[in-house]
Design a protein around this motif. Structure first.
Motif, PDB file in Angstrom:
ATOM      1  N   CYS A  98       0.752  -1.217  -0.127  1.00  0.00           N
ATOM      2  CA  CYS A  98       0.178  -0.054   0.032  1.00  0.00           C
ATOM      3  C   CYS A  98       0.909   1.201   0.076  1.00  0.00           C
ATOM      4  CB  CYS A  98      -0.750   0.144   1.164  1.00  0.00           C
ATOM      5  SG  CYS A  98      -2.031   1.740   1.271  1.00  0.00           S
ATOM      6  N   SER A 100       0.569   4.502   0.674  1.00  0.00           N
ATOM      7  CA  SER A 100      -0.150   5.411   1.300  1.00  0.00           C
ATOM      8  C   SER A 100      -0.501   6.649   0.751  1.00  0.00           C
ATOM      9  CB  SER A 100       0.232   5.364   2.860  1.00  0.00           C
ATOM     10  OG  SER A 100       0.697   4.254   3.251  1.00  0.00           O
ATOM     11  N   TYR A 130     -13.471   3.800  -1.344  1.00  0.00           N
ATOM     12  CA  TYR A 130     -12.522   4.084  -0.515  1.00  0.00           C
ATOM     13  C   TYR A 130     -11.249   3.129  -0.692  1.00  0.00           C
ATOM     14  CZ  TYR A 130     -15.138   0.050   0.803  1.00  0.00           C
ATOM     15  OH  TYR A 130     -15.882  -1.111   0.946  1.00  0.00           O
ATOM     16  N   GLY A 131     -10.233   3.402  -0.236  1.00  0.00           N
ATOM     17  CA  GLY A 131      -9.199   2.509  -0.001  1.00  0.00           C
ATOM     18  C   GLY A 131      -8.444   2.571  -1.681  1.00  0.00           C
ATOM     19  N   ARG A 134      -4.470   1.452  -1.795  1.00  0.00           N
ATOM     20  CA  ARG A 134      -4.060   0.158  -1.817  1.00  0.00           C
ATOM     21  C   ARG A 134      -4.461  -0.553  -2.917  1.00  0.00           C
ATOM     22  NH1 ARG A 134      -2.740  -3.542   2.070  1.00  0.00           N
ATOM     23  NH2 ARG A 134      -2.983  -2.044   3.722  1.00  0.00           N
ATOM     24  N   GLN A 169     -12.805   5.729  10.530  1.00  0.00           N
ATOM     25  CA  GLN A 169     -11.603   5.512   9.824  1.00  0.00           C
ATOM     26  C   GLN A 169     -11.201   4.079   9.502  1.00  0.00           C
ATOM     27  OE1 GLN A 169      -7.776   6.162  11.234  1.00  0.00           O
ATOM     28  NE2 GLN A 169      -7.321   7.691   9.656  1.00  0.00           N
ATOM     29  N   GLN A 170     -11.044   3.361  10.703  1.00  0.00           N
ATOM     30  CA  GLN A 170     -10.681   2.001  10.826  1.00  0.00           C
ATOM     31  C   GLN A 170     -11.710   1.255  10.131  1.00  0.00           C
ATOM     32  OE1 GLN A 170      -7.542   0.971  11.618  1.00  0.00           O
ATOM     33  NE2 GLN A 170      -7.311   3.030  11.606  1.00  0.00           N
ATOM     34  N   ARG A 172     -13.520   1.851   7.495  1.00  0.00           N
ATOM     35  CA  ARG A 172     -13.153   1.982   5.919  1.00  0.00           C
ATOM     36  C   ARG A 172     -11.846   1.289   5.668  1.00  0.00           C
ATOM     37  NH1 ARG A 172     -13.084   7.126   6.492  1.00  0.00           N
ATOM     38  NH2 ARG A 172     -10.969   7.492   6.231  1.00  0.00           N
ATOM     39  N   TRP A 173     -11.046   1.584   6.345  1.00  0.00           N
ATOM     40  CA  TRP A 173      -9.715   1.091   6.034  1.00  0.00           C
ATOM     41  C   TRP A 173      -9.777  -0.389   6.047  1.00  0.00           C
ATOM     42  CZ3 TRP A 173      -5.193   4.052   8.812  1.00  0.00           C
ATOM     43  CH2 TRP A 173      -5.103   5.118   8.548  1.00  0.00           C
ATOM     44  N   LYS A 174     -10.446  -1.159   6.967  1.00  0.00           N
ATOM     45  CA  LYS A 174     -10.245  -2.579   6.953  1.00  0.00           C
ATOM     46  C   LYS A 174     -11.143  -3.158   6.050  1.00  0.00           C
ATOM     47  CE  LYS A 174      -8.010  -2.844  10.677  1.00  0.00           C
ATOM     48  NZ  LYS A 174      -6.789  -2.043  10.418  1.00  0.00           N
ATOM     49  N   SER A 176     -11.471  -1.953   2.960  1.00  0.00           N
ATOM     50  CA  SER A 176     -10.498  -2.045   1.755  1.00  0.00           C
ATOM     51  C   SER A 176      -9.439  -2.936   2.017  1.00  0.00           C
ATOM     52  CB  SER A 176      -9.775  -0.622   1.485  1.00  0.00           C
ATOM     53  OG  SER A 176      -9.008  -0.164   2.329  1.00  0.00           O
ATOM     54  N   TRP A 177      -8.923  -3.054   3.171  1.00  0.00           N
ATOM     55  CA  TRP A 177      -8.016  -4.102   3.339  1.00  0.00           C
ATOM     56  C   TRP A 177      -8.372  -5.582   3.047  1.00  0.00           C
ATOM     57  CZ3 TRP A 177      -7.546  -8.583   6.190  1.00  0.00           C
ATOM     58  CH2 TRP A 177      -6.219  -8.983   6.260  1.00  0.00           C
TER      59      TRP A 177
END
Length: 186
Positions: A98, A100, A130-131, A134, A169-170, A172-174, A176-177
């Protein structure tokens, strides 16, 4: 400086895509709106692109508001490990997973062939909004390009200061992860 102004907000990914399409330069730098870079960062970043197989390079991000409270201090530690340990190790193999949004640069000629697909990305029938960092990194890795980490390119980012902001935030990030990990595992 060229300003692109739309009547209706199309989102960050569309803005990034439009920047890539309308740009003329070979190296394109993206910095999140909650981040800023040291004055010599651009000069340091571009030298990583001397190798033609490098598609993207991620700089190092420190947490600007680390001393605000215990949550920001915890995030500061997490950022430090994510960059100094994980991205550093991934970079040895040319496969940073990723690049960033805090501070990353991309080779325009490497991104142009996958730009439309990336901009219109869908997962389980839903458009991905989102994401983007990555996802774009994954697309370059899929093309066989290298993605690197530049520890000497310094950026600072403002992290969430409340638990509610952090969880939003987390989540959304998770999401996309998870999506991008499934795609990368192919």
């Amino acid at each position: 400086v060229k300003i692109i102004r739309w009547e209706k907000n199309k989102g960050k990914r569309a803005g990034m895509a439009e920047t890539i399409r309308s740009g003329k330069e070979e190296i394109i730098l993206f910095i999140d709106s909650d981040s800023f870079i040291e004055k010599d960062s651009v000069r340091k970043l571009v030298r990583y692109f001397i190798e033609p197989n490098v598609g993207a390079v991620a700089g190092h991000a420190y947490v600007y508001n680390a001393n605000k409270n215990i949550l920001t201090r915890m995030q500061s530690t997490r950022y430090y490990i994510a960059f100094k340990a994980y991205k550093s190790a991934e970079s040895i193999f040319g496969t940073v997973t990723c690049c960033s949004g805090c501070c990353s640069a991309y080779r325009r000629s490497a991104v142009l062939p996958i730009l439309d697909k990336w901009e219109q990305q869908r997962f389980l029938g839903v458009r991905c909004t989102y994401g983007d960092d990555r996802s774009l990194t994954n697309a370059l890795l899929e093309r066989g390009l290298q993605t690197l980490y530049a520890p000497d390119v310094i950026s600072y980012t403002i992290v969430p200061e409340t638990f509610k902001q952090f969880m939003k935030q987390q989540l959304r990030w998770k999401k996309s992860w998870f999506r991008e990990s499934l795609l990368a595992s192919r």
